[in-house]
Design a protein around this motif. Structure first.
Motif, PDB file in Angstrom:
ATOM      1  N   ASP A  84       0.809  -1.224   0.000  1.00  0.00           N
ATOM      2  CA  ASP A  84       0.000   0.000   0.000  1.00  0.00           C
ATOM      3  C   ASP A  84       0.846   1.280   0.000  1.00  0.00           C
ATOM      4  O   ASP A  84       0.292   2.380  -0.079  1.00  0.00           O
ATOM      5  CB  ASP A  84      -0.929   0.006   1.214  1.00  0.00           C
ATOM      6  CG  ASP A  84      -1.985  -1.092   1.130  1.00  0.00           C
ATOM      7  OD1 ASP A  84      -2.262  -1.549  -0.005  1.00  0.00           O
ATOM      8  OD2 ASP A  84      -2.519  -1.494   2.183  1.00  0.00           O
ATOM      9  N   ASP A  85       2.149   1.135   0.105  1.00  0.00           N
ATOM     10  CA  ASP A  85       3.028   2.312   0.128  1.00  0.00           C
ATOM     11  C   ASP A  85       3.178   2.860  -1.299  1.00  0.00           C
ATOM     12  O   ASP A  85       3.639   2.159  -2.203  1.00  0.00           O
ATOM     13  CB  ASP A  85       4.393   1.906   0.701  1.00  0.00           C
ATOM     14  CG  ASP A  85       5.257   3.122   1.025  1.00  0.00           C
ATOM     15  OD1 ASP A  85       5.064   4.186   0.397  1.00  0.00           O
ATOM     16  OD2 ASP A  85       6.139   2.987   1.900  1.00  0.00           O
ATOM     17  N   HIS A  86       2.793   4.116  -1.494  1.00  0.00           N
ATOM     18  CA  HIS A  86       2.820   4.719  -2.832  1.00  0.00           C
ATOM     19  C   HIS A  86       4.239   4.891  -3.368  1.00  0.00           C
ATOM     20  O   HIS A  86       4.438   5.106  -4.565  1.00  0.00           O
ATOM     21  CB  HIS A  86       2.113   6.073  -2.809  1.00  0.00           C
ATOM     22  CG  HIS A  86       2.835   7.110  -1.982  1.00  0.00           C
ATOM     23  ND1 HIS A  86       2.682   7.199  -0.606  1.00  0.00           N
ATOM     24  CD2 HIS A  86       3.721   8.083  -2.343  1.00  0.00           C
ATOM     25  CE1 HIS A  86       3.441   8.187  -0.158  1.00  0.00           C
ATOM     26  NE2 HIS A  86       4.081   8.736  -1.181  1.00  0.00           N
ATOM     27  N   ARG A  87       5.227   4.822  -2.487  1.00  0.00           N
ATOM     28  CA  ARG A  87       6.610   4.988  -2.930  1.00  0.00           C
ATOM     29  C   ARG A  87       7.159   3.741  -3.619  1.00  0.00           C
ATOM     30  O   ARG A  87       8.203   3.788  -4.265  1.00  0.00           O
ATOM     31  CB  ARG A  87       7.497   5.329  -1.734  1.00  0.00           C
ATOM     32  CG  ARG A  87       7.171   6.675  -1.075  1.00  0.00           C
ATOM     33  CD  ARG A  87       7.950   6.857   0.211  1.00  0.00           C
ATOM     34  NE  ARG A  87       7.594   5.842   1.201  1.00  0.00           N
ATOM     35  CZ  ARG A  87       8.163   5.743   2.401  1.00  0.00           C
ATOM     36  NH1 ARG A  87       9.134   6.578   2.734  1.00  0.00           N
ATOM     37  NH2 ARG A  87       7.768   4.805   3.248  1.00  0.00           N
ATOM     38  N   VAL A  88       6.443   2.606  -3.485  1.00  0.00           N
ATOM     39  CA  VAL A  88       6.912   1.358  -4.088  1.00  0.00           C
ATOM     40  C   VAL A  88       6.584   1.356  -5.576  1.00  0.00           C
ATOM     41  O   VAL A  88       5.441   1.613  -5.967  1.00  0.00           O
ATOM     42  CB  VAL A  88       6.243   0.152  -3.401  1.00  0.00           C
ATOM     43  CG1 VAL A  88       6.664  -1.156  -4.073  1.00  0.00           C
ATOM     44  CG2 VAL A  88       6.590   0.127  -1.919  1.00  0.00           C
ATOM     45  N   PRO A  89       7.568   1.101  -6.446  1.00  0.00           N
ATOM     46  CA  PRO A  89       7.307   1.052  -7.890  1.00  0.00           C
ATOM     47  C   PRO A  89       6.278  -0.039  -8.220  1.00  0.00           C
ATOM     48  O   PRO A  89       6.130  -1.025  -7.501  1.00  0.00           O
ATOM     49  CB  PRO A  89       8.675   0.715  -8.491  1.00  0.00           C
ATOM     50  CG  PRO A  89       9.659   1.081  -7.427  1.00  0.00           C
ATOM     51  CD  PRO A  89       8.983   0.870  -6.128  1.00  0.00           C
ATOM     52  N   ASP A  90       5.590   0.150  -9.354  1.00  0.00           N
ATOM     53  CA  ASP A  90       4.534  -0.783  -9.728  1.00  0.00           C
ATOM     54  C   ASP A  90       5.039  -2.202  -9.915  1.00  0.00           C
ATOM     55  O   ASP A  90       4.381  -3.168  -9.514  1.00  0.00           O
ATOM     56  CB  ASP A  90       3.839  -0.301 -11.012  1.00  0.00           C
ATOM     57  CG  ASP A  90       3.031   0.969 -10.773  1.00  0.00           C
ATOM     58  OD1 ASP A  90       2.702   1.236  -9.587  1.00  0.00           O
ATOM     59  OD2 ASP A  90       2.725   1.676 -11.748  1.00  0.00           O
TER      60      ASP A  90
END
Length: 388
Positions: free
Chosen positions: A180-186
């Motif tokens: 759920d961390d938005h900083r993690v690349p797709d």
């Protein structure tokens, strides 16, 4: 003939209990394959029967001293004499011996040949009894060994599951936070999603293994409630959540008939059964596949079906499909499965008093169906009283 010096096997020992030693001396030549001992009185019989239990004992009713009818009940209580046959011989006093536990009666006027034939028949029965006792003792040892192994296995499963559940749950929670961390690349998020799904699958394997053992041991107790259509819908949604994000790539169709009559079931166990069946359908379908869950009733039972459009199950795999550590050899995925999920489903459904079965056709998918009993009239009335 001295008992102390005899080395003859127990099954061939014959006692002739009489104050007249001639009875034993006449019978011995006719029983060449047996060892015949002369026992003069009841006191000697009590002592010698303990030293060397006879296979057959001839009790002459006219034996002097303590009546044999008085000591025979004591002898029959001894465990080592359980296979002994007691033959009462004489003309008078046979009724008392028979009442005391004699197995058969014979006149003392019977020819020696006929008497020896009867004794040999009893020796054969005694040998059979002895052989049977040996087999029973062997099976008892095997049973004790099996029970010990089962206890060790239960302790091992219990220890493993409880030691694994907490760290697995912690890993799942951490993976969910990372996903759920938005900083993690797709691309990394996709890998985290796969890791979380597989971790959830591992947790299900561990829990199913423990629950199967509990049900088999009779240690899982149901907490049944009256389940209506709204609760069925709620349980289905919970089960879908338990299966995880893999359902995002499938088309899940749910149909719960409205206004269902009350069904008696444990909602938590029902949720587990549904989650296992949906997870099994997910395992056998490709991305974009369809999984249908339908709940309806007839007059006597509630029916639940889970249908998929996957590759199907080979006919030879169907008979053992619900056995632990069995699974279909034909699967679209390389994921390891113990088969405990379907084994749990079968045991849990049968614990409710229902039935479960599978139907499948190669290339056309599979359908799993189970039934649950409807609530009895008295239970339904109690529920209505609570609402009024």
């Amino acid at each position: 003939m001295s008992i102390a010096h005899s080395q003859v096997a127990q099954a061939q020992v014959v006692f002739v209990v009489s104050h007249d030693r001639a009875h034993a001396e006449l019978l011995a030549p006719a029983l060449a394959d047996a060892e015949v001992f002369s026992i003069p009185d009841a006191e000697t019989l009590l002592r010698e029967a303990h030293v060397r239990p006879p296979a057959v004992a001839l009790l002459y009713a006219d034996t002097r001293g303590v009546p044999l009818a008085e000591v025979l009940p004591l002898l029959r209580q001894r465990a080592e004499l359980a296979g002994t046959y007691w033959l009462a011989v004489g003309r008078q006093g046979l009724g008392a011996l028979l009442a005391s536990g004699a197995d058969a009666l014979v006149s003392d006027a019977t020819p020696v040949g006929a008497l020896a034939l009867q004794v040999r028949t009893l020796l054969g029965r005694a040998a059979q009894h002895r052989d049977l006792e040996g087999r029973i003792a062997q099976y008892q040892r095997r049973l004790e060994t099996w029970e010990h192994e089962e206890r060790v296995r239960d302790q091992l499963v219990h220890m493993l599951v409880h030691d694994l559940k907490n760290p697995i749950a912690a890993v799942m929670g951490l993976l969910e936070v990372v996903e759920d961390d938005h900083r993690v690349p797709d691309d990394a998020r996709d890998l985290v999603k796969v890791a979380r799904d597989e971790t959830g699958h591992l947790l299900h394997l561990a829990v199913n293994m423990l629950d199967v053992r509990k049900i088999q041991a009779g240690k899982m107790h149901l907490r049944p409630e009256l389940v209506f259509s709204p609760m069925f819908e709620e349980v289905v949604e919970q089960a879908r959540g338990d299966v995880g994000s893999g359902l995002r790539d499938r088309h899940m169709q749910v149909e719960v008939a409205p206004n269902l009559s009350p069904t008696r079931a444990d909602p938590e166990i029902l949720r587990r059964v549904l989650a296992n069946l949906v997870s099994n359908a997910l395992k056998h379908t490709i991305t974009g596949g369809v999984i249908q869950l339908h709940i309806w009733q007839n007059e006597d039972e509630t029916y639940v079906t889970v249908r998929d459009d996957g590759e199907g199950i080979p006919a030879e795999d169907l008979p053992n499909l619900f056995a632990a550590f069995e699974q279909s050899r034909l699967t679209l995925h390389g994921r390891f499965d113990t088969g405990m999920g379907l084994a749990f489903c079968k045991l849990a459904v049968e614990e409710h008093g229902g039935r479960i079965w599978a139907e499948s056709e190669r290339g056309r998918g599979s359908t799993f169906t189970f039934t649950l009993p409807l609530a009895q009239d008295g239970e339904d009335d109690d529920f209505v009283e609570l609402l009024s």
